[in-house]
Write an enzyme that holds these catalytic residues in place. Structure first.
Site, PDB file in Angstrom:
ATOM      1  N   LYS A 192      -2.865   6.166  -4.343  1.00 33.37           N
ATOM      2  CA  LYS A 192      -4.051   7.039  -4.019  1.00 33.37           C
ATOM      3  C   LYS A 192      -3.892   8.598  -4.632  1.00 33.37           C
ATOM      4  CE  LYS A 192      -3.981   4.730   0.670  1.00 33.37           C
ATOM      5  NZ  LYS A 192      -2.530   4.483   0.685  1.00 33.37           N
ATOM      6  N   ASP A 241       0.847  -1.268  -0.305  1.00 28.60           N
ATOM      7  CA  ASP A 241      -0.002   0.025   0.015  1.00 28.60           C
ATOM      8  C   ASP A 241       0.890   1.220  -0.187  1.00 28.60           C
ATOM      9  OD1 ASP A 241      -2.904   1.221   0.744  1.00 28.60           O
ATOM     10  OD2 ASP A 241      -1.359   2.407   1.768  1.00 28.60           O
ATOM     11  N   HIS A 275      -7.891   9.711  -1.865  1.00 29.53           N
ATOM     12  CA  HIS A 275      -6.978   9.612  -0.628  1.00 29.53           C
ATOM     13  C   HIS A 275      -7.965  10.089   0.503  1.00 29.53           C
ATOM     14  CE1 HIS A 275      -2.871   9.463   1.068  1.00 29.53           C
ATOM     15  NE2 HIS A 275      -3.775   9.078   2.081  1.00 29.53           N
ATOM     16  N   TYR A 318       2.790  10.122   0.025  1.00 34.94           N
ATOM     17  CA  TYR A 318       3.780   9.642   0.984  1.00 34.94           C
ATOM     18  C   TYR A 318       5.359   9.987   0.227  1.00 34.94           C
ATOM     19  CZ  TYR A 318       0.237   6.432   2.660  1.00 34.94           C
ATOM     20  OH  TYR A 318      -1.077   6.040   3.275  1.00 34.94           O
TER      21      TYR A 318
END
Length: 319
Positions: free
Chosen positions: A84, A50, A117, A55
């Site tokens: 996402k 994931d 997200h 990130y």
């Protein structure tokens, strides 16, 4: 052994695709640490990774994936990769560009699952471009047209499945009213202190599978904050761990899986990766499942405070 494990321990989504019930979370880590974590995870048996554009580590995730495909450990088709859509890319006209950017970062032709997200839209700027403003600026794009753009990604094969993350019941209902393709998953924070039972029941009634992030209550992120409880140190949980001859972490993950919830614990430690996969040789009794569920205090670790004044912030509703 690993091949058998992955065939047995998967859930079939509403579009027929299968998702492994344990995945590796990758938030908060960067660079070589992420590359090594991905390689270690695949080596010990993970097939579900994931990640997310936000990130800022998709390139490192991609390097780790490529290394394990190149050395013959796995084929691309063995892996289930999630990314996402970040809040700055909600305008329908740039949703595909956002995914293609993630695919380029990851070195992949498609992702297995692509999620919105958060329901809130931010001003259209790449947060990682040089000179990007540090302050978040809100935009008023509605997530329903964004979802319609997500459906096009699935139709084009760029994402095998599409879903939502951090949406509340009302927001999911609005998507479902206009959706041609039902979301395959809803990713939400969930652990024994935040059981989200009503969310799970609602999603299951609509054929949507729940994926739990922060299943241990984000111990790494909030380790030094005295205001946050330490789930894995909870004496009640440790008593159950002794009873089943498992670790508190394994009890928590098994509890989620027996509720039909997919889990994506984050770790960069190979021994913990192995431990997190070693949860298929025991079953928690019905009574003990109820004991763990009774830990619930609706305690949320991940609030995303900088988005909390947005009109579409999801955590102001009951669920």
């Amino acid at each position: 052994m690993n091949k058998i494990l992955h065939k047995m321990h998967q859930i079939t989504l509403n579009d027929g695709n299968q998702i492994p019930v344990v995945g590796l979370g990758t938030s908060q880590e960067h660079g070589d640490v992420v590359v090594q974590a991905i390689k270690d995870a695949i080596d010990v048996g993970y097939r579900h990774i994931d990640c997310a554009y936000a990130y800022n580590n998709e390139k490192s995730v991609g390097i780790g994936i490529k290394a394990k495909i190149d050395d013959g450990t796995v084929k691309r088709s063995d892996l289930f990769i999630t990314s996402k859509l970040w809040n700055t890319f909600h305008r329908p006209g740039i949703v595909e560009h956002a995914l293609r950017t993630s695919l380029k970062n990851l070195g992949l032709d498609y992702v297995d699952l692509y999620l919105i997200h958060w329901p809130m839209a931010f001003k259209e700027v790449d947060p990682f471009e040089e000179g990007a403003p540090k302050e978040i600026e809100f935009a008023d794009y509605d997530y329903v047209p964004t979802w319609k753009a997500m459906e096009e990604l699935k139709k084009k094969g760029l994402a095998k499945s599409i879903g939502l993350s951090n949406f509340n019941k009302h927001q999911i209902e609005r998507v479902l009213e206009k959706a041609e393709i039902t979301p395959a998953t809803l990713q939400m924070e969930s652990h024994p202190y935040l059981t989200i039972n009503k969310v799970i029941e609602f999603c299951q009634s609509k054929g949507i599978h729940v994926v739990a992030y922060s299943p241990f209550g984000s111990p790494g992120r909030f380790a030094n904050n005295p205001n946050f409880p330490r789930l894995l140190q909870d004496p009640r949980l440790n008593e159950l761990a002794k009873k089943y001859s498992k670790s508190p972490a394994q009890i928590v993950l098994r509890w989620q899986i027996q509720r039909g919830v997919v889990v994506i614990p984050k770790t960069v430690h190979k021994n913990r990766m192995k431990e997190n996969l070693d949860i298929f040789d025991f079953e928690i009794s019905k009574d003990d499942m109820s004991v763990i569920t009774a830990f619930n205090s609706n305690f949320r670790f991940v609030h995303f405070q900088s988005g909390s004044t947005h009109p579409l912030y999801p955590f102001n509703d009951e669920y």
